[in-house]
Design a protein around this motif. Structure first.
Motif, mmCIF file in Angstrom:
data_model
loop_
_atom_site.group_PDB
_atom_site.id
_atom_site.type_symbol
_atom_site.label_atom_id
_atom_site.label_comp_id
_atom_site.label_asym_id
_atom_site.label_seq_id
_atom_site.Cartn_x
_atom_site.Cartn_y
_atom_site.Cartn_z
ATOM 1 N N ILE A 127 0.841 -1.203 0.000
ATOM 2 C CA ILE A 127 0.000 0.000 0.000
ATOM 3 C C ILE A 127 0.874 1.251 0.000
ATOM 4 O O ILE A 127 0.581 2.235 -0.694
ATOM 5 N N GLY A 128 1.950 1.212 0.785
ATOM 6 C CA GLY A 128 2.861 2.352 0.816
ATOM 7 C C GLY A 128 3.488 2.615 -0.538
ATOM 8 O O GLY A 128 3.602 3.770 -0.972
ATOM 9 N N ASN A 129 3.886 1.549 -1.240
ATOM 10 C CA ASN A 129 4.489 1.713 -2.564
ATOM 11 C C ASN A 129 3.482 2.239 -3.578
ATOM 12 O O ASN A 129 3.802 3.119 -4.385
ATOM 13 N N VAL A 130 2.261 1.686 -3.552
ATOM 14 C CA VAL A 130 1.228 2.155 -4.484
ATOM 15 C C VAL A 130 0.932 3.633 -4.255
ATOM 16 O O VAL A 130 0.867 4.427 -5.210
ATOM 17 N N SER A 131 0.749 4.017 -2.986
ATOM 18 C CA SER A 131 0.433 5.415 -2.691
ATOM 19 C C SER A 131 1.569 6.337 -3.107
ATOM 20 O O SER A 131 1.332 7.437 -3.617
ATOM 21 N N HIS A 132 2.815 5.878 -2.915
ATOM 22 C CA HIS A 132 3.959 6.709 -3.297
ATOM 23 C C HIS A 132 4.023 6.883 -4.815
ATOM 24 O O HIS A 132 4.273 7.990 -5.313
#
Length: 361
Positions: A127-132
């Motif tokens: 989720i952190g990678n997608v949001s970034h």
């Protein structure tokens, strides 16, 4: 309880028989060598048999008592160190079998907890990678729009430049979303491959032509090394084209050295065509190799983001080849280059051609 108490312990039976057999051998040996007539009478033999039978029963119960006493002590010592949620107060008569089942249950729970923790960590990282990835182009679009609203729209040069940048950011967003959708569909088995026979060497040359300008900007040369002028494979041409584009363009991005080059090799195997994509770029550190096919994993995040990559290219490559039931391997030495290797099924046309050559020879 009655059934458990009447259950025969065959270990105790075997041990008792062994002890009685040893005693019996000693008695009958003594009877054989003695000259006393009494020890050779039928009454004495009956007495010996009765005594041995009595010793067998006595040994059985003694050994059974010792085995149970020892096992209960060992079980008690083990249960004292086990968690309370595994051993309950009502578990007062546990045997080794029941204890083994409890231990197996505990191991399963621990494995499930570890898996859940791993999945939770993966979910947070994902989720952190997608949001970034989405945040970067969205913030860029927002900044360009605010500038245009604040009066930049009146300046034709600024307006055209910022609209072009907005268009590039939107295209990057669409690419990320399309790549994510493709991976999810591959994992769900919703993408069907369209198999056909095609010349892999010709497809590689088409990829070279497509990426020629990008390679020239990086001062990189691309070369095809092959054992045959034509090598026909049986695969999904569009998907394999995607694999080659991702691997070659990835190598171009990480050229960053003088006399940079990419060598794509093809050779014929018994049932497969072997393909490798090799570059002499910056390479990959050993600790990063196991994770390079993960979604959004970046060996060098700052450079990759600057080049506008989605971080999904190698993940897509892996999924496409897995759909073809083929693995992909990677070899790399840091600062020396990287080599990706995979195989594709040889087409029946290629096999027929090879068979004709062997027949003529």
């Amino acid at each position: 309880m009655i059934r458990n108490s009447l259950k025969i312990n065959w270990l105790s039976v075997a041990a008792s028989l062994l002890l009685v057999a040893v005693i019996g051998v000693v008695i009958f040996s003594f009877e054989f060598y003695t000259n006393d007539a009494y020890f050779k009478t039928r009454d004495f033999n009956y007495f010996v048999i009765f005594t041995l039978w009595f010793l067998f029963i006595l040994n059985y119960f003694v050994l059974e008592f010792l085995f149970k006493y020892y096992s209960k002590n060992q079980i008690r010592r083990i249960t004292n160190i086990l968690p309370e949620d595994i051993i309950h107060d009502y578990d007062t008569d546990l045997g080794f079998k029941e204890l083994g089942e409890k231990m197996h249950e505990m191991n399963q729970k621990n494995a499930e907890i570890d898996m859940m923790k791993e999945m939770e960590n993966y979910r947070k990282e994902y989720i952190g990678n997608v949001s970034h990835e989405l945040k970067t182009p969205l913030f860029s679009i927002q900044g360009y729009i605010e500038t245009l609203r604040d009066g930049g729209v009146d300046d034709l040069n600024i307006r055209d430049k910022y609209l072009q940048r907005i268009d590039s950011s939107v295209e990057r967003l669409l690419n990320i979303v399309k790549d994510l959708d493709m991976i999810n569909r591959f994992e769900a088995g919703q993408i069907e491959l369209k198999y056909s026979t095609f010349d892999i060497n010709h497809l590689i040359q088409e990829i070279f032509d497509l990426l020629e300008m990008e390679a020239e900007r990086q001062s990189m040369t691309m070369q095809l090394q092959t054992t045959q002028s034509q090598l026909f494979v049986f695969a999904d041409k569009q998907r394999i084209s995607q694999v080659l584009i991702n691997l070659v363009s990835n190598a171009v991005k990480y050229a960053n050295r003088e006399e940079a080059q990419i060598i794509v090799s093809t050779r014929e195997g018994t049932k497969s065509i072997h393909i490798s994509v090799e570059d002499n770029g910056m390479g990959i550190k050993a600790e990063n190799l196991p994770r390079i096919f993960e979604r959004f994993y970046r060996v060098e995040s700052s450079r990759n983001r600057k080049d506008g990559g989605s971080g999904l290219g190698l993940a897509i490559v892996k999924h496409i080849l897995e759909a073809h039931k083929q693995p992909i391997t990677v070899e790399s030495a840091y600062l020396s280059g990287t080599k990706f290797k995979f195989k594709l099924e040889k087409s029946s046309l290629e096999r027929l051609k090879r068979a004709k050559v062997n027949f003529l020879e």
